[in-house]
Design a protein around this motif. Structure first.
Motif, mmCIF file in Angstrom:
data_model
loop_
_atom_site.group_PDB
_atom_site.id
_atom_site.type_symbol
_atom_site.label_atom_id
_atom_site.label_comp_id
_atom_site.label_asym_id
_atom_site.label_seq_id
_atom_site.Cartn_x
_atom_site.Cartn_y
_atom_site.Cartn_z
ATOM 1 N N PRO A 119 9.523 71.726 87.990
ATOM 2 C CA PRO A 119 8.652 71.970 88.770
ATOM 3 C C PRO A 119 8.552 73.113 89.898
ATOM 4 O O PRO A 119 9.575 73.432 90.111
ATOM 5 N N THR A 120 7.472 73.883 90.129
ATOM 6 C CA THR A 120 7.534 74.775 90.923
ATOM 7 C C THR A 120 7.962 74.626 92.577
ATOM 8 O O THR A 120 8.296 75.317 93.017
ATOM 9 N N ASP A 121 8.153 73.313 92.731
ATOM 10 C CA ASP A 121 8.309 72.764 94.207
ATOM 11 C C ASP A 121 9.773 72.291 94.108
ATOM 12 O O ASP A 121 10.438 71.539 94.984
ATOM 13 N N GLN A 122 10.512 72.751 93.126
ATOM 14 C CA GLN A 122 11.949 72.299 92.900
ATOM 15 C C GLN A 122 12.829 73.612 92.915
ATOM 16 O O GLN A 122 12.636 74.369 92.060
ATOM 17 N N PHE A 123 13.844 73.848 93.711
ATOM 18 C CA PHE A 123 14.623 74.867 93.647
ATOM 19 C C PHE A 123 15.759 74.484 92.506
ATOM 20 O O PHE A 123 16.106 73.556 92.126
ATOM 21 N N TYR A 124 16.241 75.827 91.663
ATOM 22 C CA TYR A 124 17.424 75.443 90.785
ATOM 23 C C TYR A 124 18.545 75.126 91.568
ATOM 24 O O TYR A 124 19.028 75.886 92.494
ATOM 25 N N ASP A 125 19.261 74.293 90.751
ATOM 26 C CA ASP A 125 20.622 74.117 91.296
ATOM 27 C C ASP A 125 21.847 75.009 90.558
ATOM 28 O O ASP A 125 21.300 75.745 89.501
ATOM 29 N N LEU A 126 22.995 74.889 90.745
ATOM 30 C CA LEU A 126 23.768 75.627 90.133
ATOM 31 C C LEU A 126 23.653 75.652 88.855
ATOM 32 O O LEU A 126 23.896 76.398 88.164
ATOM 33 N N HIS A 128 21.452 74.853 86.501
ATOM 34 C CA HIS A 128 20.331 75.533 86.209
ATOM 35 C C HIS A 128 20.465 76.948 86.158
ATOM 36 O O HIS A 128 20.035 77.883 85.386
ATOM 37 N N VAL A 129 20.811 77.542 87.426
ATOM 38 C CA VAL A 129 20.755 79.033 87.675
ATOM 39 C C VAL A 129 21.882 79.489 86.630
ATOM 40 O O VAL A 129 21.629 80.645 85.902
ATOM 41 N N LEU A 130 23.017 79.020 86.264
ATOM 42 C CA LEU A 130 24.130 79.459 85.401
ATOM 43 C C LEU A 130 23.653 79.646 83.940
ATOM 44 O O LEU A 130 23.621 80.569 83.296
ATOM 45 N N ILE A 131 22.959 78.414 83.513
ATOM 46 C CA ILE A 131 22.254 78.538 82.097
ATOM 47 C C ILE A 131 21.264 79.610 81.953
ATOM 48 O O ILE A 131 21.001 80.541 81.123
ATOM 49 N N GLU A 236 21.399 67.255 81.921
ATOM 50 C CA GLU A 236 22.362 68.583 81.756
ATOM 51 C C GLU A 236 21.488 69.551 80.846
ATOM 52 O O GLU A 236 21.173 69.324 80.205
ATOM 53 N N PRO A 237 20.985 70.474 81.723
ATOM 54 C CA PRO A 237 20.720 71.826 81.161
ATOM 55 C C PRO A 237 21.299 72.386 80.078
ATOM 56 O O PRO A 237 22.622 72.689 80.399
ATOM 57 N N THR A 264 14.008 81.604 92.677
ATOM 58 C CA THR A 264 14.087 80.299 92.177
ATOM 59 C C THR A 264 15.192 79.395 93.155
ATOM 60 O O THR A 264 15.418 78.179 92.935
ATOM 61 N N THR A 265 15.854 80.101 94.051
ATOM 62 C CA THR A 265 16.908 79.316 94.837
ATOM 63 C C THR A 265 16.601 79.460 96.294
ATOM 64 O O THR A 265 15.979 80.482 96.535
ATOM 65 N N THR A 266 17.369 78.908 97.057
ATOM 66 C CA THR A 266 17.229 78.991 98.560
ATOM 67 C C THR A 266 18.124 79.965 98.984
ATOM 68 O O THR A 266 19.177 80.433 98.502
ATOM 69 N N LYS A 267 18.100 80.418 100.490
ATOM 70 C CA LYS A 267 19.027 81.044 100.959
ATOM 71 C C LYS A 267 20.300 80.496 101.163
ATOM 72 O O LYS A 267 21.275 81.087 100.924
ATOM 73 N N GLN A 268 20.295 79.346 101.357
ATOM 74 C CA GLN A 268 21.404 78.601 101.654
ATOM 75 C C GLN A 268 22.489 78.649 100.249
ATOM 76 O O GLN A 268 23.479 78.909 100.226
ATOM 77 N N PHE A 269 21.521 78.327 99.047
ATOM 78 C CA PHE A 269 22.070 78.583 97.884
ATOM 79 C C PHE A 269 22.883 79.859 97.676
ATOM 80 O O PHE A 269 24.102 79.878 97.158
#
Length: 388
Positions: A119-126, A128-131, A236-237, A264-269
């Protein structure tokens, strides 16, 4: 068999047919369709599930905008390139096209194979980013090897098509700077005048260019949530496919990685995981290089830390792109279509002033507002306030 299937599809799918088949989907840079074709052979019928994208059939100002900025021409060029690169099913970072022209693209409907966007209102977690980064690195490595063995870049023959007319001194970009100033003025304590921000945007655009100090590859340049499809096993992606190559550029690969992170990610991520992501990209990229290309890395002095430095150089463009496209891509899809797909107001909202509809929605949606303000404040802090 595959060639025969493609000929059958091409004989069936004309632009006239696309006006009536199945249902139309929202899309900013074209009209999107999901199509089910029934194929008959020796009395056996099977369904072929397709995804098609065509030039807008109704909105002429939008069609003119897409043509002027070469969006379909660039995507057609990429799929021709994939054929020359001998992309196969084992290259699972992309899908091949059944049809690709300067006005039409037909692909397999990957949703049938279990691929979907987040979803466009969901940030990627680690995870999903790595995949996603693995697929991006494979894409870049495949092209880098192709170019090294051809001893000629695609940029040499297609410079005009690959030029990104949106990210230069153009009305679209100036309207983006105007909007960012308005967002900051209303929703933050940071302020910047429009001329200063426009000049910073133009500097960021100048940074994304072919460099003699780096390897250069085909860049996707539009790696936001809707352009990366994931396949999951449970939660799991397990794979990611890159789609929508309408915005491709040619330049240092670090720009794509930073664009993906900022879209796709937040500043904190990013503060917590950037170095891990940079390492992952570089490891996968070098793993998929052939001996010819590995030799060229030494010629460019393109080691791991050199790549890290390129990521920092690419940061400004990635942040600016997020500021420019978030107002479009993060808006509720039905409202975005109503706002940006009206022939009567398309030119005004895209190339002149989009402040009113965006600010109105930002007042209602905290996610929309906070996502745009976060990256805008970071940009002004990094590239304006710290230099005063």
């Amino acid at each position: 068999m595959e060639e025969q299937k493609c000929r059958n599809i091409e004989s069936i799918l004309t632009e006239k047919h696309l006006k009536t088949i199945i249902h139309r989907l929202a899309g900013f840079l074209g009209d999107h369709f999901k199509i089910v074709v029934h194929l008959q052979n020796a009395g056996v019928t099977r369904k072929l599930h397709l995804f098609a994208k065509s030039m807008p059939l109704i909105n002429k100002p939008k069609a003119d905008f897409i043509a002027d900025y070469n969006f379909f021409r660039r995507e057609n060029l990429v799929y021709k390139l994939f054929e020359n690169m001998c992309v196969t099913d084992s290259d699972n970072w992309c899908t091949k096209a059944y049809i690709h022209t300067d006005t039409l693209l037909v692909l397999p409907d990957l949703s049938i194979l279990g691929y979907k966007t987040l979803p466009t209102d969901q940030f990627y977690d680690l995870k999903h980013v790595l995949i996603a980064v693995k697929s991006l690195a494979q894409f870049h490595a495949k092209y880098a090897c192709y170019e090294a063995n051809q001893q000629k870049s695609i940029y040499e023959d297609h410079r005009e098509v690959l030029k990104d007319a949106a990210f230069m001194d153009a009305p679209w970009l100036r309207a983006a700077a105007r909007l960012s100033c308005s967002l900051l003025r209303e929703f933050s304590t940071e302020t910047i005048d429009e001329d200063t921000l426009t000049n910073l945007f133009l500097k960021a655009c100048d940074d994304l260019t072919v460099s003699k100090e780096s390897i250069n590859v085909i860049l996707h340049r539009d790696l936001w949530t809707n352009n990366i499809l994931f396949r999951h096993e449970g939660d799991e992606p397990k794979g990611a496919v890159l789609v929508d190559f309408q915005c491709v550029r040619y330049g240092p690969p670090a720009f794509d990685l930073m664009i993906l992170l900022y879209l796709t990610t937040t500043k904190q991520f990013r503060e917590s995981h950037e170095k891990e992501v940079f390492n992952h990209y570089y490891t996968v990229f070098t793993q998929y290089l052939d001996d010819t290309m590995k030799g060229k890395l030494k010629d460019y002095n393109y080691g791991r830390w050199d790549f890290f430095n390129w990521c920092e150089r690419a940061r400004m463009f990635a942040m600016m792109e997020a500021m420019a496209i978030f107002p479009f891509v993060l808006m509720d899809p039905s409202l975005a279509q109503k706002t940006f797909d009206d022939p009567d107001t398309f030119t005004k909202h895209v190339e002149e002033d989009r402040c009113k509809p965006v600010l109105d929605y930002a007042r209602e949606s905290s996610f929309y507002r906070e996502r745009m303000v976060e990256v805008s404040v970071e940009f002004v802090d990094r590239y304006h306030l710290k230099r005063l």
